[in-house]
Each structure stands twice: as C-alpha cells, then as structure tokens.
Write a protein that holds these residues in place. Structure first.
Motif, PDB file in Angstrom:
ATOM      1  N   GLY A  89      36.490  50.503  33.822  1.00 15.58           N
ATOM      2  CA  GLY A  89      37.805  50.210  33.265  1.00 15.58           C
ATOM      3  C   GLY A  89      38.407  48.928  33.799  1.00 15.58           C
ATOM      4  O   GLY A  89      38.997  48.141  33.040  1.00 15.58           O
ATOM      5  N   ALA A  90      38.284  48.693  35.102  1.00 16.72           N
ATOM      6  CA  ALA A  90      38.859  47.486  35.701  1.00 16.72           C
ATOM      7  C   ALA A  90      38.178  46.230  35.171  1.00 16.72           C
ATOM      8  O   ALA A  90      38.832  45.206  34.920  1.00 16.72           O
ATOM      9  CB  ALA A  90      38.733  47.549  37.227  1.00 16.72           C
ATOM     10  N   GLY A 150      42.123  54.742  33.919  1.00 15.44           N
ATOM     11  CA  GLY A 150      42.924  54.370  35.075  1.00 15.44           C
ATOM     12  C   GLY A 150      42.548  53.007  35.622  1.00 15.44           C
ATOM     13  O   GLY A 150      43.405  52.225  36.028  1.00 15.44           O
ATOM     14  N   GLY A 151      41.264  52.695  35.623  1.00 14.55           N
ATOM     15  CA  GLY A 151      40.825  51.377  36.069  1.00 14.55           C
ATOM     16  C   GLY A 151      41.285  50.283  35.131  1.00 14.55           C
ATOM     17  O   GLY A 151      41.551  49.158  35.553  1.00 14.55           O
ATOM     18  N   PHE A 152      41.428  50.643  33.855  1.00 16.71           N
ATOM     19  CA  PHE A 152      41.833  49.659  32.841  1.00 16.71           C
ATOM     20  C   PHE A 152      43.321  49.332  32.932  1.00 16.71           C
ATOM     21  O   PHE A 152      43.707  48.166  32.967  1.00 16.71           O
ATOM     22  CB  PHE A 152      41.492  50.186  31.451  1.00 16.71           C
ATOM     23  CG  PHE A 152      41.901  49.259  30.342  1.00 16.71           C
ATOM     24  CD1 PHE A 152      41.165  48.125  30.062  1.00 16.71           C
ATOM     25  CD2 PHE A 152      43.034  49.514  29.583  1.00 16.71           C
ATOM     26  CE1 PHE A 152      41.544  47.257  29.053  1.00 16.71           C
ATOM     27  CE2 PHE A 152      43.423  48.667  28.569  1.00 16.71           C
ATOM     28  CZ  PHE A 152      42.680  47.532  28.302  1.00 16.71           C
ATOM     29  N   ILE A 193      38.818  46.892  44.254  1.00 17.94           N
ATOM     30  CA  ILE A 193      37.593  46.145  44.571  1.00 17.94           C
ATOM     31  C   ILE A 193      37.263  45.152  43.464  1.00 17.94           C
ATOM     32  O   ILE A 193      36.964  43.977  43.715  1.00 17.94           O
ATOM     33  CB  ILE A 193      36.411  47.109  44.806  1.00 17.94           C
ATOM     34  CG1 ILE A 193      36.614  47.903  46.098  1.00 17.94           C
ATOM     35  CG2 ILE A 193      35.086  46.344  44.862  1.00 17.94           C
ATOM     36  CD1 ILE A 193      35.600  49.008  46.308  1.00 17.94           C
ATOM     37  N   VAL A 194      37.348  45.603  42.213  1.00 18.03           N
ATOM     38  CA  VAL A 194      37.017  44.740  41.074  1.00 18.03           C
ATOM     39  C   VAL A 194      38.044  43.622  40.924  1.00 18.03           C
ATOM     40  O   VAL A 194      37.682  42.442  40.781  1.00 18.03           O
ATOM     41  CB  VAL A 194      36.944  45.563  39.770  1.00 18.03           C
ATOM     42  CG1 VAL A 194      36.720  44.642  38.567  1.00 18.03           C
ATOM     43  CG2 VAL A 194      35.832  46.599  39.862  1.00 18.03           C
ATOM     44  N   PHE A 195      39.341  43.958  40.965  1.00 16.98           N
ATOM     45  CA  PHE A 195      40.376  42.940  40.805  1.00 16.98           C
ATOM     46  C   PHE A 195      40.346  41.921  41.947  1.00 16.98           C
ATOM     47  O   PHE A 195      40.576  40.732  41.731  1.00 16.98           O
ATOM     48  CB  PHE A 195      41.758  43.596  40.714  1.00 16.98           C
ATOM     49  CG  PHE A 195      42.067  44.195  39.373  1.00 16.98           C
ATOM     50  CD1 PHE A 195      42.375  43.378  38.294  1.00 16.98           C
ATOM     51  CD2 PHE A 195      42.067  45.569  39.173  1.00 16.98           C
ATOM     52  CE1 PHE A 195      42.658  43.911  37.049  1.00 16.98           C
ATOM     53  CE2 PHE A 195      42.352  46.123  37.940  1.00 16.98           C
ATOM     54  CZ  PHE A 195      42.646  45.292  36.863  1.00 16.98           C
ATOM     55  N   ASN A 199      39.521  37.798  41.912  1.00 22.44           N
ATOM     56  CA  ASN A 199      40.679  37.004  42.335  1.00 22.44           C
ATOM     57  C   ASN A 199      41.869  37.192  41.398  1.00 22.44           C
ATOM     58  O   ASN A 199      42.528  36.236  40.986  1.00 22.44           O
ATOM     59  CB  ASN A 199      40.304  35.518  42.418  1.00 22.44           C
ATOM     60  CG  ASN A 199      41.321  34.712  43.212  1.00 22.44           C
ATOM     61  OD1 ASN A 199      41.991  35.230  44.118  1.00 22.44           O
ATOM     62  ND2 ASN A 199      41.459  33.436  42.880  1.00 22.44           N
ATOM     63  N   LYS A 200      42.158  38.446  41.076  1.00 21.79           N
ATOM     64  CA  LYS A 200      43.247  38.783  40.157  1.00 21.79           C
ATOM     65  C   LYS A 200      44.375  39.539  40.868  1.00 21.79           C
ATOM     66  O   LYS A 200      45.043  40.374  40.252  1.00 21.79           O
ATOM     67  CB  LYS A 200      42.711  39.635  39.004  1.00 21.79           C
ATOM     68  CG  LYS A 200      41.684  38.938  38.128  1.00 21.79           C
ATOM     69  CD  LYS A 200      42.274  37.748  37.384  1.00 21.79           C
ATOM     70  CE  LYS A 200      41.255  37.142  36.433  1.00 21.79           C
ATOM     71  NZ  LYS A 200      41.818  35.983  35.692  1.00 21.79           N
ATOM     72  N   ILE A 201      44.618  39.231  42.136  1.00 23.75           N
ATOM     73  CA  ILE A 201      45.679  39.886  42.896  1.00 23.75           C
ATOM     74  C   ILE A 201      46.552  38.839  43.578  1.00 23.75           C
ATOM     75  O   ILE A 201      46.042  37.933  44.246  1.00 23.75           O
ATOM     76  CB  ILE A 201      45.104  40.838  43.971  1.00 23.75           C
ATOM     77  CG1 ILE A 201      44.287  41.958  43.315  1.00 23.75           C
ATOM     78  CG2 ILE A 201      46.226  41.451  44.817  1.00 23.75           C
ATOM     79  CD1 ILE A 201      43.599  42.878  44.308  1.00 23.75           C
TER      80      ILE A 201
END
Length: 250
Positions: A89-90, A150-152, A193-195, A199-201
């Motif tokens: 999902g992420a 939820g990951g999405f 972990i994925v975000f 580098n999306k944080i």
C-alpha cells in the motif's frame, strides 16, 4: 532558520486526531489537509503523518495496557498480516499522482460512510469472542488487505476495523479499539520504512505533529477504558458525521 508560527497549529490538530483515532477513527482526515495546507506535497504529507500515527498508536497501546487492556496474541497475528500488506500500500501511495490520490481518498471515505450508515445492528451484550481457529484465519487474510489500504492512506481504517472486529470476531468496541491501535502500530512501521526510504517524510513537522497525536492518544486510551460501549459509539457517530460534512462541502 525561520520557524513559521502556523506550524504550531499541528499540536492541537494532532491532539484531536490522536484522540479520535484512538476512540474511533478519522483523525487522518484532519491532519493530512493541514499538512498539505502547510505546503507539503500529498505524498510527503502522507509520509509525514505516519510518524505521528506510529508514536500515537504506540502510546495508545501503552495507555490501554496500563489499564490492563490487551488482546495479545490475537492482535499480534493480525498485526503481522497487516504489516506485510502495508509495504504494498505504501509503495502505491508514493507512485500515485497527487490529484488522483485526493479523488481516491474522497471516494473511499464515501464508501466507508455508506457501510457505517447502512450496517446491520448488533447486540453488543450477546457477542461471543471468536479469536482462534477458522475465524482467526479469516481475520488474518482480511487484515492483510486492510494493511494494504492502511499503507496506502490510513484515513478511515479505524472505522473499517471497528466494523469488522465486532461482527467477525465478536469483540466489544473497547476490545476492538485495543486490537485496532496495536494493529495500526504494527503496519505503520512498514509504511514508515517505505516512505522514509523514498524520502517522503518531513521530519521537523512530523515531530511537532507527533507531540499532539501522542498526547491525544494517551488521554483517549486511558479515558475510554472507564466508559462503556455507548460512549465510544457516540464518538463514532460524531466523527463520521464530521467526515460527511467535510466530504460534502469541502
């Protein structure tokens, strides 16, 4: 470095979101628009929000546990399944166009509202817990797909879990909430972990938002243990109604 004062808005917004997420759900519908309003792209706002959710749910788990409320090992089985799904999902959330992301969010929430409004009534007093055997296996599969959702986006997943856990597993709303926050905490680790890898944080804003979310979660988790299911259901109605107004007029 300049510090825009509007960033402090994230603390009270986070508190409300953390409280609502712990009692019912829908807090992300408050925090995501505010993060986007502060200038973050949709994918970065989504990733930044996950740090606050991670700490918020961990705090809620500790709050419930401090009052003697836990659903271990049932919640662990569901959490592992959702954790695996969250990576899928992420990744989808990062790759999707921002405008399409917003349209999907609105559509999903309308579907959630429809389910909540027209769901059949259940007598909570006659519920029988079913957390082993075939019912457990079915729940593990269902929560894998909830992990993908939820990951999405995460928005509204609390409502979905509070529909599924009483009807499928016979849990009271309190025990459903205890299970919910543990599962969300686990799959949020996968999403973070994925975000983070992509580098999306935005970590400074995530830290500020976390202060509010964690505070709201701690208050809600300890407060809700003292209340019966009718009070928790009232918060469900309030948050769902607020969501309907937001989706209809904004």
């Amino acid at each position: 470095m300049d510090f825009p004062l509007e960033y402090l808005l994230l603390i009270p917004v986070g508190f409300i979101a953390g409280f609502l997420n712990t009692i019912a759900g829908g807090g992300t519908l408050l925090t995501l628009p505010v993060l986007i309003f502060l200038g973050l792209p949709a994918s970065v706002a989504n990733g930044t929000n996950r740090i606050a959710i991670l700490v918020q749910t961990f705090t809620a788990v500790k709050g419930f546990k401090s009052k003697g409320e836990t659903m271990y090992p049932f919640s662990l089985y569901l959490g592992i399944s959702a954790f695996i799904g969250s990576f899928i999902g992420a990744k989808l959330a990062i790759d999707i166009n921002g405008e399409l992301f917003n349209k999907i969010l609105a559509l999903i929430m309308l579907m959630v509202l429809t389910i909540i409004i027209f769901k059949p009534k259940v007598n909570l007093a006659t519920l029988t817990e079913k957390t082993t055997g075939k019912t457990l296996r079915i729940s593990i599969v269902v929560f894998f797909f909830l992990g993908i959702y939820g990951g999405f986006i995460n928005a509204g997943i609390g409502f979905l879990m509070l529909l599924i856990l009483p009807y499928v597993n016979g849990l009271t709303l309190l025990k459903s909430n205890v299970t919910k926050v543990f599962v969300v905490c686990m799959y949020t680790v996968g999403a973070v972990i994925v975000f983070a890898y992509e580098n999306k944080i935005n970590y400074p804003l995530a830290l500020i938002l976390t202060v509010g979310n964690a505070s709201g979660a701690w208050v809600a988790s300890r407060w809700s243990v003292k209340k019966d299911d009718k009070i928790i259901k009232l918060f469900l109605i309030i948050t769902v109604s607020s969501l309907a107004i937001k989706l209809w007029f904004f």
